[in-house]
Write a protein that holds these residues in place. Structure first.
Motif, short mmCIF file in Angstrom:
data_model
loop_
_atom_site.label_atom_id
_atom_site.label_comp_id
_atom_site.label_asym_id
_atom_site.label_seq_id
_atom_site.Cartn_x
_atom_site.Cartn_y
_atom_site.Cartn_z
N MET A 183 0.85 -1.18 0.00
CA MET A 183 0.00 0.00 0.00
C MET A 183 0.89 1.24 0.00
N THR A 184 0.48 2.23 -0.80
CA THR A 184 1.24 3.47 -0.92
C THR A 184 0.31 4.66 -0.71
N VAL A 185 0.78 5.67 0.00
CA VAL A 185 0.09 6.95 0.12
C VAL A 185 0.88 7.98 -0.66
N THR A 186 0.23 8.62 -1.62
CA THR A 186 0.88 9.62 -2.47
C THR A 186 0.47 11.02 -2.06
N ARG A 187 1.45 11.90 -2.00
CA ARG A 187 1.21 13.33 -1.73
C ARG A 187 1.07 14.01 -3.09
N THR A 188 -0.16 14.40 -3.44
CA THR A 188 -0.43 14.85 -4.80
C THR A 188 0.17 16.21 -5.13
N ALA A 189 0.46 17.02 -4.12
CA ALA A 189 1.00 18.35 -4.38
C ALA A 189 2.32 18.30 -5.12
N ASN A 190 3.02 17.16 -5.04
CA ASN A 190 4.34 17.05 -5.67
C ASN A 190 4.31 16.34 -7.02
N ILE A 191 3.12 15.95 -7.47
CA ILE A 191 3.03 15.28 -8.77
C ILE A 191 3.41 16.21 -9.93
N PRO A 192 3.04 17.50 -9.92
CA PRO A 192 3.47 18.35 -11.05
C PRO A 192 4.99 18.36 -11.27
N GLN A 193 5.76 18.39 -10.19
CA GLN A 193 7.22 18.37 -10.35
C GLN A 193 7.68 17.03 -10.92
N LEU A 194 7.04 15.94 -10.49
CA LEU A 194 7.36 14.64 -11.07
C LEU A 194 7.04 14.64 -12.56
N GLY A 195 5.90 15.24 -12.92
CA GLY A 195 5.55 15.31 -14.34
C GLY A 195 6.58 16.08 -15.14
N LYS A 196 7.09 17.15 -14.58
CA LYS A 196 8.11 17.95 -15.26
C LYS A 196 9.38 17.13 -15.50
N MET A 197 9.80 16.38 -14.48
CA MET A 197 11.00 15.57 -14.62
C MET A 197 10.79 14.42 -15.61
N LEU A 198 9.62 13.79 -15.55
CA LEU A 198 9.35 12.70 -16.48
C LEU A 198 9.27 13.19 -17.92
N ARG A 199 8.77 14.41 -18.12
CA ARG A 199 8.74 14.99 -19.47
C ARG A 199 10.16 15.14 -20.02
N GLU A 200 11.04 15.63 -19.20
CA GLU A 200 12.44 15.78 -19.63
C GLU A 200 13.06 14.40 -19.88
N PHE A 201 12.72 13.43 -19.03
CA PHE A 201 13.22 12.07 -19.21
C PHE A 201 12.79 11.51 -20.57
N ILE A 202 11.51 11.68 -20.93
CA ILE A 202 11.00 11.18 -22.20
C ILE A 202 11.62 11.93 -23.37
N ASP A 203 11.78 13.24 -23.25
CA ASP A 203 12.41 14.02 -24.32
C ASP A 203 13.79 13.47 -24.65
N ARG A 204 14.61 13.26 -23.61
CA ARG A 204 15.97 12.78 -23.83
C ARG A 204 15.97 11.33 -24.33
N LEU A 205 15.05 10.52 -23.79
CA LEU A 205 14.99 9.12 -24.19
C LEU A 205 14.63 8.98 -25.67
N CYS A 206 13.61 9.71 -26.10
CA CYS A 206 13.19 9.62 -27.50
C CYS A 206 14.27 10.15 -28.44
N ASP A 207 14.94 11.23 -28.04
CA ASP A 207 16.00 11.78 -28.88
C ASP A 207 17.16 10.80 -28.99
N THR A 208 17.52 10.16 -27.87
CA THR A 208 18.64 9.21 -27.89
C THR A 208 18.29 7.98 -28.70
N TYR A 209 17.06 7.48 -28.58
CA TYR A 209 16.66 6.28 -29.31
C TYR A 209 16.61 6.55 -30.82
N THR A 210 16.32 7.80 -31.18
CA THR A 210 16.22 8.17 -32.59
C THR A 210 17.58 8.55 -33.17
N ASN A 211 18.34 9.34 -32.43
CA ASN A 211 19.57 9.94 -32.98
C ASN A 211 20.85 9.44 -32.32
N GLY A 212 20.73 8.58 -31.33
CA GLY A 212 21.92 8.12 -30.61
C GLY A 212 22.66 7.01 -31.32
#
Length: 523
Positions: free
Chosen positions: A303-332
């Motif tokens: 069981m996990t309890v999530t503090r939702t106030a911090n999800i936007p920052q997680l979203g920001k970091m995951l967006r950057e993660f996906i940006d770099r991942l897709c670029d590397t998979y395509t152009n790396g």
């Protein structure tokens, strides 16, 4: 367990003013009723369904509210709306006699807990039957109607919603529009067996909460596999905390008596209270199964309890993660693509038949495999973003000992498709083996395959079965409409990735990911 403190916003109550019809007293000072005497500290709203095959267990869980201390129930309201399974299912479960099965089959009951009465006196009182026969329990209007009735009839300073029944995590074929008949084919959150298995989707559940006249402090999805990023992002702005299991959840116990008791404490620290409940819930399953000190008997509960106030920052970091991942998979380089493919092939699956994988381990493995793409600063920021979301997290003794703990799950597949795997028992090896798969393509195609083991026990070949069908929608009309995908862009990776993820659960893994030299166990 990961824990941070947080300042809670104060909820103001309306002050009840005394009025008088005596003009001589018009100028007398008014003494307001103390706030503590006006309104309950909490109202807990329970919204559940029989689940088709779990009536006895579910009703026992609800009755556990009545075991809370009298002092707690003075400060906490408990209101419930529960829909029974169909008459046929009630007969099969032998919970009721024949007359009661006929009376309650597909009926909905609604009541508020009265500490002076027993559970059966209230729940099985025909006066508790509410609404039309076989009403769709998974309609957003039904849930919103219950919420709005409850908060008006039983006001409180803060509110907690428990939604209880089967759960199936998140898959796009479970996100079909309610108007489509095929929407009944898969369960997502709550499955109404009286309405052909209609269920809440991530979007319809969100719509129900947006129609409610209250913001919940806590939303508890008491259903299997619901601690996924897809649902967390859908709920983040509608409540302060989300409670959910990542693995499947047992039907037994669940320590409901603890909820009024921890929330009903004077001057309650809600984060400490939710942590306390989360721990008690998981402990109750270890005790029930007798596995609190057993290292060998599998018990996948958490069981996990999530503090939702911090999800936007997680979203920001995951967006950057996906940006770099897709670029590397395509152009790396080829070596970088091979490293990414290895991480995907080694991803930790949460449940055998589902296409949901441990999000934290997967993200971590790619970041550590590509230090030239991400680096230490990004690693630390991502670690902090995940950790700041997790208020409390507990796992069964078995999971802890074997280090099979999972955090959030997320959908994984290849080339925009994902798979549902079917398993059977192998009597010779005394284990389960995959024998068939459904492949859900991004364009709506649905294909069935027979799985045949190759010389390498980790690999299977596929043989098509039957004609191509349609699963009812497309990735664009389901997954890409989620808040999670709009914020993070995860579907970009689902479409770009060419490597199918590992099909096995943790107990089927016989390899480990390469780990960096630095300590990363808590990320």
């Amino acid at each position: 367990m990961k824990k941070l403190s947080m300042t809670l916003a104060t909820v103001c109550c309306c002050i009840m003013l005394l009025t008088s019809c005596n003009i001589d007293n018009a100028d007398l000072p008014v003494t307001p009723t103390p706030e503590s005497e006006q309104t309950a500290a909490y109202t807990i709203l329970y919204y559940g369904h029989g689940g088709g095959n779990r009536e006895n267990f579910y009703l026992q869980k609800i009755s556990d509210f009545y075991n809370a201390s009298p002092e707690a129930l003075k400060r906490v309201n408990v209101v419930a709306q529960y829909k029974f399974s169909t008459t046929d299912n009630l007969v099969k479960q032998q919970y009721f006699g024949a007359d009661s099965c006929q009376l309650y089959g597909s009926k909905t009951i609604r009541w508020a807990l009265d500490p002076a009465k027993t559970f059966k006196e209230q729940a099985f009182d025909p006066a508790s039957i509410y609404g039309a026969d076989n009403a769709d329990h998974t309609s957003p209007d039904s849930l919103a109607n219950f919420i709005n009735w409850a908060v008006k009839a039983y006001p409180a300073k803060k509110y907690m919603l428990i939604v209880h029944d089967h759960g199936g995590g998140y898959t796009p074929d479970g996100e079909l529009p309610e108007a489509k008949p095929a929407a009944a084919a898969r369960r997502s959150l709550v499955g109404d067996d009286g309405n052909s298995g209609h269920h809440f989707t991530a979007k319809s559940f969100r719509r129900a909460l947006t129609q409610a006249n209250v913001r919940f402090e806590t939303v508890f999805m008491d259903a299997c596999l619901m601690n996924n990023l897809e649902y967390q992002f859908e709920l983040y702005d509608l409540c302060d905390y989300v409670i959910a299991p990542t693995y499947s959840k047992p039907s037994i116990d669940g320590a409901y008596r603890m909820i009024p008791q921890v929330l009903g404490q004077p001057m309650v620290d809600v984060e400490k209270a939710l942590d306390e409940y989360c721990k008690a819930c998981v402990n109750s399953w270890d005790i029930a199964f007798g596995t609190e000190t057993d290292d060998s008997t599998p018990n996948y509960t958490d069981m996990t309890v999530t503090r939702t106030a911090n999800i936007p920052q997680l979203g920001k970091m995951l967006r950057e993660f996906i940006d770099r991942l897709c670029d590397t998979y395509t152009n790396g380089t080829d070596a970088q693509r091979a490293a990414i493919d290895y991480c995907t092939a080694s991803a930790t699956k949460v449940q055998l038949n589902q296409a949901n994988y441990d999000a934290v381990k997967y993200v971590r493995s790619i970041i550590t495999a590509l230090p030239e793409v991400y680096g230490d600063d990004f690693y630390n920021q991502m670690k902090e973003a995940f950790n700041n979301c997790i208020l409390a997290q507990y796992f069964s003794h078995y999971l802890t000992v074997h280090e099979y703990m999972v955090d959030y799950s997320v959908l994984l597949g290849a080339e925009g498709a994902y798979a549902m795997i079917f398993w059977r028992d192998n009597t010779e090896t005394e284990s389960q083996e995959p024998y068939a798969a459904y492949i859900f393509a991004d364009n709506g195609d649905l294909n069935a395959f027979k799985l045949v083991q190759t010389d390498n026990p980790e690999y299977y070949s596929t043989e098509p079965i039957g004609e191509t069908l349609n699963w009812g929608s497309t990735l664009a009309d389901t997954y890409e409409q989620l808040t999670f995908d709009r914020v993070v862009g995860w579907s970009r990776w689902l479409r770009l990735n060419r490597q199918w993820p590992n099909m096995f659960c943790p107990n089927g893994l016989n390899f480990e990911l390469p780990m960096p030299q630095k300590e990363i166990q808590d990320f």
